[in-house]
Write a protein that holds these residues in place. Structure first.
Motif, PDB file in Angstrom:
ATOM      1  N   GLN A   1       0.815  -1.204   0.000  1.00 16.55           N
ATOM      2  CA  GLN A   1       0.000   0.000   0.000  1.00 16.55           C
ATOM      3  C   GLN A   1       0.857   1.266   0.000  1.00 16.55           C
ATOM      4  OE1 GLN A   1      -2.984   0.172   3.033  1.00 16.55           O
ATOM      5  NE2 GLN A   1      -4.017  -1.707   2.381  1.00 16.55           N
TER       6      GLN A   1
ATOM      7  N   LEU B   1       2.396   1.662  -3.531  1.00 16.78           N
ATOM      8  CA  LEU B   1       1.366   2.048  -4.499  1.00 16.78           C
ATOM      9  C   LEU B   1       0.878   3.473  -4.240  1.00 16.78           C
ATOM     10  CD1 LEU B   1      -0.299   1.163  -6.913  1.00 16.78           C
ATOM     11  CD2 LEU B   1      -1.998   0.209  -5.349  1.00 16.78           C
ATOM     12  N   THR B   2       0.793   3.863  -2.972  1.00 19.18           N
ATOM     13  CA  THR B   2       0.403   5.247  -2.650  1.00 19.18           C
ATOM     14  C   THR B   2       1.400   6.230  -3.240  1.00 19.18           C
ATOM     15  OG1 THR B   2      -0.658   4.555  -0.586  1.00 19.18           O
ATOM     16  CG2 THR B   2      -0.059   6.875  -0.781  1.00 19.18           C
TER      17      THR B   2
ATOM     18  N   MET C   1       0.895   6.346  -7.044  1.00 19.55           N
ATOM     19  CA  MET C   1      -0.331   7.048  -7.436  1.00 19.55           C
ATOM     20  C   MET C   1      -0.225   8.550  -7.165  1.00 19.55           C
ATOM     21  SD  MET C   1      -2.106   4.777  -8.873  1.00 19.55           S
ATOM     22  CE  MET C   1      -3.561   5.783  -9.177  1.00 19.55           C
TER      23      MET C   1
ATOM     24  N   SER D   1       5.205  -0.189 -10.943  1.00 21.21           N
ATOM     25  CA  SER D   1       4.515  -1.211 -10.136  1.00 21.21           C
ATOM     26  C   SER D   1       5.087  -2.599 -10.420  1.00 21.21           C
ATOM     27  CB  SER D   1       3.011  -1.190 -10.433  1.00 21.21           C
ATOM     28  OG  SER D   1       2.452   0.069 -10.155  1.00 21.21           O
TER      29      SER D   1
ATOM     30  N   LEU E   1      -3.675  -0.479 -12.819  1.00 22.00           N
ATOM     31  CA  LEU E   1      -3.564   0.315 -11.587  1.00 22.00           C
ATOM     32  C   LEU E   1      -4.849   0.229 -10.760  1.00 22.00           C
ATOM     33  CD1 LEU E   1      -1.774   3.465 -13.066  1.00 22.00           C
ATOM     34  CD2 LEU E   1      -0.786   1.810 -11.469  1.00 22.00           C
ATOM     35  N   ALA E   2      -6.002   0.225 -11.445  1.00 22.00           N
ATOM     36  CA  ALA E   2      -7.278   0.105 -10.733  1.00 22.00           C
ATOM     37  C   ALA E   2      -7.357  -1.239  -9.998  1.00 22.00           C
ATOM     38  CB  ALA E   2      -8.434   0.244 -11.716  1.00 22.00           C
TER      39      ALA E   2
ATOM     40  N   MET F   1      -5.143  -1.028  -6.936  1.00 13.92           N
ATOM     41  CA  MET F   1      -5.730  -0.215  -5.862  1.00 13.92           C
ATOM     42  C   MET F   1      -6.792  -0.996  -5.103  1.00 13.92           C
ATOM     43  SD  MET F   1      -6.018   3.637  -7.446  1.00 13.92           S
ATOM     44  CE  MET F   1      -6.686   4.304  -5.910  1.00 13.92           C
TER      45      MET F   1
ATOM     46  N   THR G   1      -4.836  -4.370  -3.372  1.00 15.78           N
ATOM     47  CA  THR G   1      -3.965  -4.112  -2.220  1.00 15.78           C
ATOM     48  C   THR G   1      -4.715  -3.493  -1.043  1.00 15.78           C
ATOM     49  OG1 THR G   1      -3.399  -1.899  -3.055  1.00 15.78           O
ATOM     50  CG2 THR G   1      -1.956  -3.730  -3.714  1.00 15.78           C
TER      51      THR G   1
ATOM     52  N   LEU H   1      -5.745  -0.360  -1.076  1.00 11.43           N
ATOM     53  CA  LEU H   1      -5.548   1.096  -1.052  1.00 11.43           C
ATOM     54  C   LEU H   1      -6.852   1.830  -1.331  1.00 11.43           C
ATOM     55  CD1 LEU H   1      -3.737   3.578  -0.894  1.00 11.43           C
ATOM     56  CD2 LEU H   1      -3.165   3.263  -3.317  1.00 11.43           C
ATOM     57  N   ALA H   2      -7.623   1.317  -2.285  1.00  8.50           N
ATOM     58  CA  ALA H   2      -8.909   1.951  -2.593  1.00  8.50           C
ATOM     59  C   ALA H   2      -9.828   1.915  -1.377  1.00  8.50           C
ATOM     60  CB  ALA H   2      -9.574   1.251  -3.781  1.00  8.50           C
TER      61      ALA H   2
ATOM     62  N   PRO I   1     -11.624   3.266  -8.930  1.00 10.47           N
ATOM     63  CA  PRO I   1     -11.354   2.416  -7.757  1.00 10.47           C
ATOM     64  C   PRO I   1     -11.943   2.989  -6.472  1.00 10.47           C
ATOM     65  CG  PRO I   1      -9.354   2.774  -9.060  1.00 10.47           C
ATOM     66  CD  PRO I   1     -10.385   3.716  -9.578  1.00 10.47           C
TER      67      PRO I   1
END
Length: 574
Positions: A4, A7-8, A11, A36, A443-444, A447, A450, A452-453, A498
């Motif tokens: 996370q 990926l944060t 993004m 990624s 990417l969606a 998100m 993981t 994150l969304a 996401p």
């Protein structure tokens, strides 16, 4: 947790670059998904499979098949009918016809096909028609699954998230409501659009360049002494001296040999500048052609977009000298050779003898003054193309043949019959769109996968929980509209989906209203010429200012938003 955090960072960098740099979104999205992969968030197979998403393949085939539809007599007849009747009647016909065409074909292709006819209309000023053309093309795209790339992309996101595929006409009820109120708003606001066809209208500022020769009598004298201050319809904006730019030129500024003088003003004043001794406006063999200037508008499919005039080697490629550039009413800086070309830029050219015979004019420009750039099919061929396309859509709607299969067979048949040339397919193949969409789907997935969304959703739930699902639904829509005005529609959908999906899950409600909020929000680009391709294409062609987009686009955006936010929950309950 480790995934996370990485990926944060990816993004946040992606969003920051989308908003804060001029780098192409395609490069940014590919860079994000590539990072990624390198950091171990996604394996190679999982990354590459996103570029073969069925919705993306369908979108590519639609764009390629639209090459043939552009050539049919349908668009030609529409263009011819625009000159008949009053302005309001013409705008209504234009709006309904454009919306209908855009609901089944690529809307940028529809706008490109009509720009030339509208600019050469003997009855109505182009500035009264071109912005309504762009807006109704956008509204028409919301009517069906295939009407705009955004709808197909959002469908791809939804399927990958485990939802049922969206139906062909799932968008239609909300889209019809948006089109109805949108057309009414355009008709009411029509009087606020400029009439750039009037004789007393202020001159449209082009950007012209003249170089001071060593033998010129201008050398050693000031701007005022040379009479360069009081030119009719022209303003000396800058002087480029080597690597130095002199802005806000004063009357006392001395002119030196080799200076490049940058003027802003009416292109008709070019002959006036040629009277100044040793001021070279058009170079070499084109110098005598200033009375036979040609205006062109750069196409959205031009391979030179993003390149400077110098990098393009314009004179060698087109046997024509660029003597002026206009981008709406924007002030351009630096020499002409350093201006990066954009779709919709108007260029004034001094053409050589070979210019009109060049085979790539139709690819690079959507408009050339005095020239019809459209390749028209014969009536029988045209009818065959339209019937075949409608048949493919009908078979898909009736669940007899999948749309992707039907389009593939149709495309092969059109190439085999010679209706579409292989070179046309190469030119129109949407590499950048594939890069954005394929990367965005990956990417969606990351998100959502993981968590994150869900983390973002939890934060938004904390802020919006008291407002319930409807409040969150409005927030997602508004966020997507802001994104699409500031970046691109497809990038806006990719960033919003996401979060929207995770928010619906957090509230424990049907995700479909949130998905539709993303789709309709990503299509709501009315306030800026830069948020949507068709808006940019008509920017210079209609001689618009940004305030013209705000004056008509802001009321349209507000009314569109209210309509969509009212209708979506009615058609797709929470």
């Amino acid at each position: 947790m480790y995934e996370q955090i990485i990926l944060t960072g990816i993004m946040l960098t992606l969003v920051g670059c989308l908003f804060g740099t001029r780098l192409k979104p395609a490069w940014l999205f590919v860079g994000a998904i590539g990072t990624s992969y390198l950091t171990g968030l996604i394996d190679l197979e999982s990354m590459l499979v996103n570029y073969a998403n069925p919705s993306l393949i369908t979108l590519i085939l639609l764009i390629l098949v639209s090459v043939a539809i552009e050539k049919t007599t349908l668009v030609q007849k529409l263009a011819q009918s625009l000159a008949k009747g009053s302005l309001s009647k013409s705008v209504m016909k234009l709006g309904l016809s454009t919306a209908f065409l855009s609901s089944f074909t690529n809307n940028t292709a529809v706008v490109a096909s009509l720009i030339s006819a509208i600019k050469d209309s003997p009855t109505h000023s182009p500035s009264k028609l071109l912005l309504p053309l762009s807006y109704t093309a956008i509204l028409g795209g919301t009517l069906t699954l295939i009407g705009t790339s955004t709808n197909l992309i959002v469908n791809g996101f939804a399927v990958d998230a485990g939802m049922q595929p969206l139906g062909f006409f799932d968008f239609t009820l909300v889209g019809l409501g948006a089109l109805f109120v949108g057309l009414l708003t355009i008709m009411v606001m029509l009087k606020y659009l400029p009439d750039n066809g009037k004789a007393d209208q202020e001159v449209v500022p082009f950007y012209l360049e003249g170089k001071v020769q060593a033998h010129s009598k201008l050398v050693g004298r000031t701007v005022e002494e040379n009479g360069l201050r009081d030119l009719k319809d022209l303003f000396l904006a800058e002087i480029i001296r080597g690597e130095r730019r002199i802005c806000a030129v004063t009357p006392q500024q001395e002119i030196l040999s080799g200076d490049v003088l940058l003027f802003v003003g009416d292109i008709k004043s070019v002959p006036l500048l040629t009277r100044f001794d040793g001021l070279k406006i058009v170079h070499d063999k084109h110098e005598k052609d200033v009375e036979h200037l040609v205006e062109v508008v750069v196409s959205q499919s031009s391979k030179y977009i993003g390149k400077t005039v110098k990098e393009v080697r314009f004179r060698e490629q087109f046997h024509a000298a660029v003597i002026a550039i206009r981008r709406g009413h924007d002030r351009l800086q630096g020499g002409l050779g350093q201006v990066q070309l954009q779709a919709g830029d108007s260029l004034i050219l001094a053409p050589g003898n070979q210019f009109y015979a060049l085979p790539n004019l139709k690819r690079e420009f959507v408009y050339i003054s005095g020239l019809d750039l459209q390749t028209h099919l014969k009536p029988k061929q045209s009818n065959l193309v339209l019937i075949s396309f409608v048949t493919v859509l009908g078979l898909s709607i009736l669940d007899i043949v999948p749309l992707v299969k039907g389009l593939l067979v149709l495309l092969v048949a059109l190439v085999f019959m010679g209706t579409i040339k292989v070179n046309e397919l190469k030119r129109r193949f949407p590499i950048e769109l594939i890069a954005i969409v394929g990367s965005a789907i990956g990417l969606a997935k990351l998100m959502i996968g993981t968590g994150l969304a869900a983390q973002i959703s939890d934060a938004l739930f904390f802020l919006l929980g008291d407002f319930g699902p409807y409040g969150a639904f409005i927030a997602i829509f508004v966020m997507t509209v802001v994104f699409t005005e500031l970046i691109t529609n497809n990038a806006a959908a990719a960033l919003s989906f996401p979060v929207a999906y995770a928010l619906a899950a957090g509230f424990g409600v049907n995700p479909l209203p949130f998905v539709m909020a993303v789709a309709f929000g990503a299509s709501a680009s009315f306030i800026s010429p830069f948020g949507y391709q068709t808006n940019l294409m008509v920017y210079s062609a209609g001689n618009y200012r940004i305030k013209d987009y705000v004056a008509m686009g802001l009321p349209l955006s507000i009314i569109y938003s209210i309509t969509v936010l009212t209708l979506i929950p009615m058609v797709f309950p929470f």
